[in-house]
Scaffold this active site. Structure first.
Site, short mmCIF file in Angstrom:
data_model
loop_
_atom_site.label_atom_id
_atom_site.label_comp_id
_atom_site.label_asym_id
_atom_site.label_seq_id
_atom_site.Cartn_x
_atom_site.Cartn_y
_atom_site.Cartn_z
N GLU A 1 -6.69 -5.01 0.55
CA GLU A 1 -5.99 -4.61 -0.67
C GLU A 1 -5.58 -5.91 -1.37
OE1 GLU A 1 -2.48 -2.32 0.36
OE2 GLU A 1 -3.66 -0.68 1.18
N GLU B 1 -2.30 -1.12 8.96
CA GLU B 1 -0.88 -1.46 9.01
C GLU B 1 -0.15 -0.75 10.15
OE1 GLU B 1 0.68 -0.94 5.02
OE2 GLU B 1 -0.50 -2.63 4.29
#
Ligand SMILES: *[C@@H]1O[C@H](CO)[C@@H](O)[C@H](O)[C@H]1NC(C)=O
Ligand SMILES: *[C@@H]1O[C@H](CO)[C@@H](O)[C@H](O)[C@H]1NC(C)=O
Ligand SMILES: *[C@@H]1O[C@H](CO)[C@@H](O)[C@H](O)[C@H]1NC(C)=O
Ligand SMILES: *[C@@H]1O[C@H](CO)[C@@H](O)[C@H](O)[C@H]1NC(C)=O
Ligand SMILES: *[C@@H]1O[C@H](CO)[C@@H](O)[C@H](O)[C@H]1NC(C)=O
Ligand SMILES: *[C@@H]1O[C@H](CO)[C@@H](O)[C@H](O)[C@H]1NC(C)=O
Ligand SMILES: *[C@@H]1O[C@H](CO)[C@@H](O)[C@H](O)[C@H]1NC(C)=O
Ligand SMILES: *[C@@H]1O[C@H](CO)[C@@H](O)[C@H](O)[C@H]1NC(C)=O
Ligand SMILES: *[C@@H]1O[C@H](CO)[C@@H](O)[C@H](O)[C@H]1NC(C)=O
Length: 555
Positions: free
Chosen positions: A273, A169
Site C-alpha cells: 500500500e 498486518e
C-alpha cells in the site's frame, strides 16, 4: 503474446476469440533472485491499486485499528468489474490488490475481464473476524488452512493471480512478534500446496510499517530458512510493506531509510500500500521515485491505496466515487493516472544476471523480536476429525454463530480445568518458545471439545461436568476402547509435529469451504486506517476472537 502466424486479420480474429474464450493467457510472473520477471524475460513491476470497497467498521475503542467486521467481495460482481475496468485501464495499472474474497461465489466474469485487460490480481486469503491469524492469540489451524486452500482452489483456474497473501498486518508491534512462526507456517503450507497443484502464483505477506527493530527482523524471518540449508520451503516469495512515508510534495529522501533497510533483502519486496493522505492533495510524485533507480534496484513497485473510497482517521483514501453504474473520478485519480502514465519500467538487472534466490538463516530472538525459529506443524484435518468423533464430551452449540461464544467457553473451560489440576497445554501454542500443544492446530471447536472432555474426565465423568451451560453433550458414540481425552489424542494424533503437503479441504468443491461470517466478537476485517507514527493500518484483516491468555496460566 500470439505465436507468429498468418495474416494480420487472422491474428486479430484469434486475439478476439482468445479474449472471449479467456484463453489468451497473461504471461506468468516468476521470481528470480530478488526480482520478478515475465516469461519473456522482462522485469516485472507491480503498478497497482487497491480494489475493495470498505466493509463495516466501528469506532469502538476496542477496535483501535478500525478493522472491519464485514467485507464485499469485489471479484464476484461482473457488472461492477465491467464498470470499473476502463478506469483501472485509464489509471494504467497492471495489478489490483483484493483483501478478502468469498470462495463460494463465482469470479469468472471479473477475473477473465481483468485478464483481458492485462491486469493481475494479488489475493489476500484472510477474511474478517475469525478468518485470519489472531493477533492476540495466534495459531495456525485446520479451519484457516481450509479457508486458504479453498480460496486457492477457487482461483487456481485463472491466469492472472500474481500472488496470494497469507496475512496482512497480523503483527503491529514488538509484543506481537510471537505471531510470526504461525505466519511462516502458513506460507510454508500454502507454498507446498501451490507446488502440488503446479501453480506458479507467488506467496506473499503484507506488513504494516513500524519500527525497524521488529519490521526488519519480520521481513528477514519470513524469507529465512530455519534449517540454515538455503531452502525456500518456508519462505514467502514476496514481501509487501504498507508504506505511507512520502506525504505531499516530498523528496526521495523520504525513502532513504527504507531503501537502506532493504538494500540487501533476498526476495522481491514492494509497497503493498502507498499514498499518504496526511498532507492533501496527494500529488503522487513518489511514483517516479519508486519506479526508477535507485529504488527499482530494491523494490518491485507498489499498490496505490485505494480505488474505492476508504475512510480513516487520517482522511479519505478513495480516488473515485461510485453511483450505481457510474464512476466519477477525482483530481487524485487524475494525478495518479498522469504519474503512472509516465512510468517506464527499468530493465535492469536482466533475468540472467538476477541469480538464484538465497535463503539465509533466521534472525535470533531478542526483546523486540520474539519469534522462535521452531515452526508449528501443518494442521492435520484428519487428526482433528478423528478427535471430534471419539472425545468423551463434545461442544454442541445451540447457535451457528459459534465464533461469538467459543472464546469465552475456552477461557472458562481452561480455568475450570486448572481448578482441578489440569492444564490447557495441549491446545496452546507459543510462538516465542516454539512450543506447540498437540491439539493446537485443530479448529477452535475441536479444541473446546478436547478441553471439555478433559474436564469431564478429571471430575469423574459426572454428567453435570459435561454441560457448560448447555453447550456440551456426552458423546455416546465415544468408543469404549479409547479411554479419555489423552488416549484419544494419542490415537488420533500419531505424529503431531509433522510437516507435510496439505490436501485440498475435505469439502473441497470450490464454493463449499472457507466461509467465515461477520459473526465473532467483532474486531477487524477488511477496510480502514489509523495513523500511528509512520505506521498506517490498511485493510487489516486480523481476527481477535479467542482469548486464551488466561488459559495459559494453567499451561
Ligand atoms: C533485535 O534484533 C533485530 C535484528 O534482527 C534488531 O533490528 C533489533 O534492534 C534488536 N532489538 C534489540 C532490542 O536489540
Ligand atoms: C515524466 O518522466 C520523465 C522522465 O522520468 C520526467 O523527466 C518528467 O518530469 C516526468 N513527468 C511528470 C509529469 O512527472
Ligand atoms: C510463551 O511463553 C513465554 C515464556 O514462558 C511467556 O512469557 C509468554 O507469555 C508465553 N506466550 C503466550 C502467548 O502464552
Ligand atoms: C529467546 O527465546 C528463548 C526461548 O523462549 C528465551 O529463553 C530467551 O530468553 C530469548 N532470548 C532473548 C534475548 O530474549
Ligand atoms: C453457551 O455458552 C455461552 C457463552 O458462555 C453462553 O452465553 C450460553 O448461555 C451457553 N448456553 C447455550 C445453550 O448457548
Ligand atoms: C459467501 O457467499 C455465500 C453465498 O452467498 C454466503 O452464504 C456466505 O455467507 C458467504 N461467506 C462469507 C464469508 O461471506
Ligand atoms: C467462522 O465462524 C463461523 C461460525 O460463527 C463458521 O461458520 C466459519 O466456518 C468460521 N470460519 C473459519 C475460517 O473458521
Ligand atoms: C454483519 O454485520 C453487519 C453490521 O454489523 C450486520 O448488519 C449484518 O446483519 C451482519 N450479517 C450477518 C450475516 O451477520
Ligand atoms: C454473532 O454474535 C456476535 C456477538 O454476539 C454478533 O455481534 C454477531 O452479529 C452475530 N453474528 C451472527 C451471524 O449472528
Amino acid at each position: 503474446m500470439y505465436t507468429k502466424c498468418c495474416s494480420r486479420a487472422v491474428a486479430l480474429a484469434l486475439g478476439v476469440l482468445g479474449i472471449a474464450a479467456g484463453t489468451q493467457a497473461l504471461q506468468k510472473v516468476t521470481r528470480a533472485g530478488r526480482y520478478l520477471y515475465t516469461e519473456d524475460g522482462n522485469r516485472f513491476f507491480i503498478k497497482g491499486v487497491a480494489y475493495q470497497e470498505q466493509g463495516a467498521t466501528s469506532t469502538d475503542p476496542n477496535n483501535p485499528f478500525s478493522e472491519p467486521s464485514t467485507f464485499i467481495d469485489p471479484l464476484q460482481d461482473g457488472t461492477a468489474c465491467a464498470r470499473d475496468i476502463p478506469f483501472l485501464q485509464q489509471l494504467g495499472v497492471n495489478t489490483i490488490r483484493v483483501y478478502s474474497v468469498n470462495s463460494s461465489l463465482n469470479h469468472d466474469a471479473c477475473m477473465s475481464a481483468l485478464s483481458a485487460a492485462n491486469i493481475y490480481t494479488i489475493i489476500d486469503l484472510a477474511l474478517p473476524t475469525n478468518g485470519s491469524i489472531d493477533r492476540l492469540s495466534p495459531s495456525w489451524t485446520t479451519n484457516l488452512l481450509d479457508l486458504y486452500l479453498g480460496t486457492i482452489n477457487a482461483f487456481n483456474k485463472y491466469d492472472n493471480v500474481l500472488a496470494y497473501n497469507v496475512g496482512n498486518e497480523v503483527i503491529v508491534d514488538p509484543a506481537g512478534t510471537d505471531a510470526a512462526p504461525f505466519i511462516k507456517a502458513a506460507a510454508r503450507d500454502v507454498r507446498a500446496y501451490l507446488n502440488k497443484i503446479s501453480s506458479s502464483a507467488l506467496v506473499g505477506y503484507a506488513a504494516i510499517d513500524g519500527d525497524d527493530n521488529w519490521v526488519l527482523p519480520l521481513a528477514e524471518y519470513l524469507s529465512c530458512d530455519p534449517t540454515s540449508a538455503n531452502s525456500g520451503d518456508s519462505s514467502i516469495d514476496l514481501f509487501g510493506l504498507n508504506n505511507y512515508e512520502w506525504c505531499g510534495d516530498d523528496t526521495p529522501a523520504a525513502y532513504s531509510g527504507k531503501n537502506g533497510d532493504f538494500a540487501g533483502y533476498n526476495v522481491p519486496a514492494y509497497f503493498s500500500e502507498f499514498g499518504c493522505v496526511k498532507q492533501p492533495p496527494r500529488l503522487w510524485t513518489e511514483v517516479g521515485t519508486i519506479f526508477s533507480q535507485p529504488m527499482s534496484d530494491i523494490w518491485s513497485g507498489g499498490v496505490a491505496f485505494s480505488y474505492f473510497p476508504a475512510q480513516s482517521n487520517d482522511g479519505q483514501f478513495g480516488m473515485v466515487t461510485i453511483n450505481g453504474n457510474s464512476v466519477t473520478t477525482s483530481d487524485d485519480f487524475n494525478r495518479l493516472k498522469a504519474q503512472y502514465g509516465n512510468v517506464t519500467f527499468p530493465t535492469v538487472p536482466s533475468k540472467s544476471s538476477a541469480g538464484s534466490t538465497q535463503f539465509p538463516s533466521c534472525p535470533p530472538n531478542n526483546s523486540t523480536w520474539l519469534a522462535s525459529t521452531s515452526l508449528p506443524p501443518t494442521p492435520n484435518e484428519d487428526a482433528c476429525t478423528c478427535l471430534d468423533g471419539i472425545l468423551s464430551c463434545v461442544f454442541t452449540p445451540k447457535t451457528s454463530n459459534t465464533s461469538a461464544i467459543v472464546g469465552s467457553l475456552l477461557d472458562f473451560g481452561c480455568s475450570s480445568l486448572g481448578s482441578v489440576g489440569g492444564s490447557c497445554a495441549d491446545i496452546s501454542a507459543n510462538g516465542s518458545t516454539g512450543t506447540y500443544g498437540r491439539v493446537a492446530f485443530c479448529d477452535p471447536n475441536t479444541k473446546l471439545s478436547f478441553v471439555m472432555s478433559e474436564y469431564y474426565e478429571a471430575t469423574g465423568r459426572k454428567a453435570t461436568s459435561c454441560d457448560f451451560s448447555g453447550n456440551a453433550t456426552v458423546n455416546q458414540n465415544a468408543p469404549s476402547s479409547v479411554s479419555g481425552a489423552n488416549a484419544a489424542a494419542s490415537s488420533c494424533l500419531t505424529n503431531p509435529s509433522a510437516v507435510f503437503t496439505p490436501s485440498a479441504p475435505s469439502s473441497s468443491a470450490p464454493g463449499s469451504t472457507g466461509t467465515g461470517t461477520n459473526s465473532s466478537g467483532g474486531k477487524n476485517g477488511a477496510a480502514s486506517l489509523v495513523g500511528e507514527g509512520n505506521a498506517l493500518i490498511g485493510l487489516a484483516v486480523t481476527a481477535v476472537f479467542s482469548v486464551l491468555g488466561s488459559a495459559l496460566t494453567f499451561a
